[in-house]
Design an enzyme around this catalytic site. Structure first.
Site, PDB file in Angstrom:
ATOM      1  N   ARG A  81      -2.592  19.462 -13.850  1.00 44.02           N
ATOM      2  CA  ARG A  81      -3.036  18.353 -13.013  1.00 44.02           C
ATOM      3  C   ARG A  81      -4.052  17.511 -13.770  1.00 44.02           C
ATOM      4  NH1 ARG A  81      -1.849  17.587  -8.197  1.00 44.02           N
ATOM      5  NH2 ARG A  81      -1.542  19.759  -7.619  1.00 44.02           N
ATOM      6  N   ARG A 113       7.574  18.002 -16.747  1.00 44.25           N
ATOM      7  CA  ARG A 113       6.135  18.284 -16.849  1.00 44.25           C
ATOM      8  C   ARG A 113       5.836  19.763 -17.083  1.00 44.25           C
ATOM      9  NH1 ARG A 113       3.196  17.680 -10.915  1.00 44.25           N
ATOM     10  NH2 ARG A 113       4.671  18.904  -9.710  1.00 44.25           N
ATOM     11  N   HIS A 182       2.480   9.408 -14.072  1.00 40.16           N
ATOM     12  CA  HIS A 182       1.636   9.759 -12.918  1.00 40.16           C
ATOM     13  C   HIS A 182       0.165   9.849 -13.343  1.00 40.16           C
ATOM     14  CE1 HIS A 182       0.064  12.193  -9.651  1.00 40.16           C
ATOM     15  NE2 HIS A 182       1.244  12.503  -9.147  1.00 40.16           N
ATOM     16  N   ASP A 233      -1.575   8.060   0.168  1.00 43.94           N
ATOM     17  CA  ASP A 233      -0.377   8.450  -0.583  1.00 43.94           C
ATOM     18  C   ASP A 233       0.683   7.391  -0.283  1.00 43.94           C
ATOM     19  OD1 ASP A 233       1.586   9.705  -1.998  1.00 43.94           O
ATOM     20  OD2 ASP A 233       1.547  11.587  -0.873  1.00 43.94           O
ATOM     21  N   GLU A 292       0.232   5.035 -10.327  1.00 45.55           N
ATOM     22  CA  GLU A 292       1.401   5.486 -11.085  1.00 45.55           C
ATOM     23  C   GLU A 292       2.448   4.382 -11.232  1.00 45.55           C
ATOM     24  OE1 GLU A 292       2.729   9.085  -9.049  1.00 45.55           O
ATOM     25  OE2 GLU A 292       0.742   9.275  -8.187  1.00 45.55           O
TER      26      GLU A 292
HETATM   27  C1  BG6 Z   1       1.966  11.837  -5.944  1.00 47.40           C
HETATM   28  C2  BG6 Z   1       2.715  11.925  -4.653  1.00 47.40           C
HETATM   29  O1  BG6 Z   1       2.672  11.039  -6.829  1.00 47.40           O
HETATM   30  O2  BG6 Z   1       1.824  13.141  -6.511  1.00 47.40           O
HETATM   31  C3  BG6 Z   1       1.994  12.877  -3.704  1.00 47.40           C
HETATM   32  O3  BG6 Z   1       2.821  10.639  -4.085  1.00 47.40           O
HETATM   33  C4  BG6 Z   1       1.800  14.229  -4.372  1.00 47.40           C
HETATM   34  O4  BG6 Z   1       2.742  13.030  -2.517  1.00 47.40           O
HETATM   35  C5  BG6 Z   1       1.082  14.020  -5.694  1.00 47.40           C
HETATM   36  O5  BG6 Z   1       1.057  15.076  -3.521  1.00 47.40           O
HETATM   37  C6  BG6 Z   1       0.795  15.297  -6.486  1.00 47.40           C
HETATM   38  O6  BG6 Z   1       1.933  16.051  -6.672  1.00 47.40           O
HETATM   39  P1  BG6 Z   1       1.821  17.471  -7.368  1.00 47.40           P
HETATM   40  O7  BG6 Z   1       3.203  18.059  -7.329  1.00 47.40           O
HETATM   41  O8  BG6 Z   1       1.356  17.239  -8.769  1.00 47.40           O
HETATM   42  O9  BG6 Z   1       0.813  18.266  -6.557  1.00 47.40           O
END
Ligand code: BG6
Length: 320
Positions: A81, A113, A182, A233, A292
């Site tokens: 993340r 990823r 992202h 979101d 994003e």
């Molecule tokens: C965003 C989505 O792009 O990514 C969200 O719009 C999502 O809905 C977020 O919660 C994070 O996703 P992840 O899978 O990395 O927890």
């Protein structure tokens, strides 16, 4: 096109093949995996082979622009993340049209990823040093996905940070693709942050409607800048112009300019959702915002057999 079967991840071997003194260096990261560091007098970026993920970008004289989870590891097989995860070959949960009647594993945001990418080429240009990483069809075999494709990510750092994601359809049928760069940006305080460039655009509100599995006719309209006082979101539609994150606390403006994308996603999980995610850290949601460059179900791309498509974003950071 040559298919890459074994991913070479040894920094010494990669340096011998592709290192460029003072500009491009492969190394073992303290986060537990190989990375490539791009250095330029105006900025420095670190790209992990795991995920093909930029995990750090630091323009000269500035605090880190990208946010990275304190729990991030490159050797845990888990999505990292922070930085700029590559969501590919689908964004979010895959759209209904892709999964209909199909068995298989459909991890959120695709499987790029959590795959290890191959470094294939480096260079040094007027814009700055660069690296190209690739993920090939064999790396995706057996995951239930019907496509056959290769994806290449080129990262260039200099005055700006640029990411170019090029997909080549290696199959004999058209390939339907959703995807995203992202990016997680580091902000001083989310409540003193606004996102400009989205005024007048309609959006899919995923907090109210859930993820975009199909095109919804219940859309909202943005008025003014996006500000944050709870979970956000959203997928902004038909949005192709520059978008800026204006951070009053750090006194800076981060601008994203993109190509090949009509969907812009803005996400902050806020306190409760961040607590459930477990890797954002206490109060971490206050220090981050995702903006994003995406193709979602609203602007899915169809790549003809043998064809290519490009999604690209250029980020720059300056005073607010
Ligand atoms: C965003 C989505 O792009 O990514 C969200 O719009 C999502 O809905 C977020 O919660 C994070 O996703 P992840 O899978 O990395 O927890």
């Amino acid at each position: 096109m040559t298919m890459l079967k074994n991913v070479e991840a040894n920094p010494e071997t990669l340096n011998a093949r592709m290192g460029i003194t003072g500009r491009v260096r492969f190394e073992a990261s303290a986060l537990g995996g190989p990375v490539v560091v791009l250095e330029h007098p105006r900025g420095r970026a670190t790209v992990a082979l795991f995920g093909g993920q930029v995990i750090d970008w630091q323009p000269a004289g500035q605090a880190a622009v990208l946010w990275l989870s304190p729990a991030a590891r490159l050797d845990a097989g888990q999505a990292v993340r922070g930085g700029v995860p590559v969501c590919w070959p689908w964004f979010g949960p895959p759209g209904r049209s892709l999964t209909e009647g199909m068995a298989g594993t459909w991890p959120q945001h695709g499987f790029a990823r959590t795959a290890t990418w191959q470094a294939v080429e480096t260079g040094d240009s007027m814009a700055g040093p660069w690296v190209t990483l690739a993920l090939t069809a064999p790396a995706m075999a057996g995951k239930g996905w019907p496509g056959k494709a290769e994806v290449r990510l080129t990262v260039v750092v200099g005055e700006t940070l640029e990411l170019r994601l090029v997909t080549r359809n290696l199959g004999s049928a058209p390939l339907v693709l959703t995807q995203a760069l992202h990016a997680y940006f580091h902000v001083g305080d989310i409540e003193e942050t606004r996102v400009e460039g989205l005024d007048g655009h309609v959006f899919h509100n995923a907090v109210a409607l859930g993820p975009a599995l199909a095109i919804s006719s219940t859309l909202n309209s943005q008025i003014g800048a996006v500000t944050f006082a709870g979970e956000v979101d959203r997928i902004y539609l038909e949005q192709r112009g520059p978008v800026s994150i204006v951070d009053r606390r750090l006194g800076r403006r981060i601008t994203m300019t993109k190509r090949g994308s009509a969907s812009t996603v803005v996400w902050n999980p806020w306190r409760d959702k961040a607590g459930n995610l477990g890797d954002i850290g206490a109060e971490g949601y206050r220090r981050m915002v995702c903006v994003e460059a995406a193709n979602t179900v609203y602007d899915a791309v169809t790549v003809p057999a043998g064809g290519t498509t490009e999604l690209a974003a250029v980020y720059e950071c300056g005073p607010a």
